[in-house]
Design a protein around this motif. Structure first.
Motif: not given
Length: 107
Positions: A28-38
């Protein structure tokens, strides 16, 4: 004194849980993607941490969140909650890996 006995399955769960949670947070810290993954990562880690300690000890964690109850009534469901926790973390890894593939195709 721990109220619930520690079994080999608890040790295996904690090893797998910490490994998958670490990979998911790093991804997650590598991709900084959307909130559903977080959301999947946070839910999986929260459920995993609650089921990894004894039900009586959870009152201290819940007290930090402002709650004053114990989750002793959930003790029979801990194995299912552990599976749910690992499933959420694996789902987040899957969703994050799709984002990495999409980002690489755009470059």
């Amino acid at each position: 004194i721990r109220m619930v006995r520690i079994t080999i399955l608890d040790i295996i769960f904690m090893f797998i849980f910490s490994l998958i949670a670490g990979i998911a947070v790093a991804f997650y810290s590598y991709t900084r993607s959307s909130s559903k993954e977080m959301c999947a990562i946070a839910s999986g880690i929260f459920i995993g941490l609650l089921t990894s300690i004894c039900p009586f000890c959870q009152i201290f964690i819940l007290a930090l969140l402002g709650a004053s109850i114990t989750l002793e009534f959930l003790a029979p469901y801990f194995p299912f909650l552990k599976i749910l926790s690992l499933s959420l973390l694996l789902l987040s890894l899957y969703l994050l890996s799709k984002n990495v593939k999409l980002n690489e195709k755009k470059k």
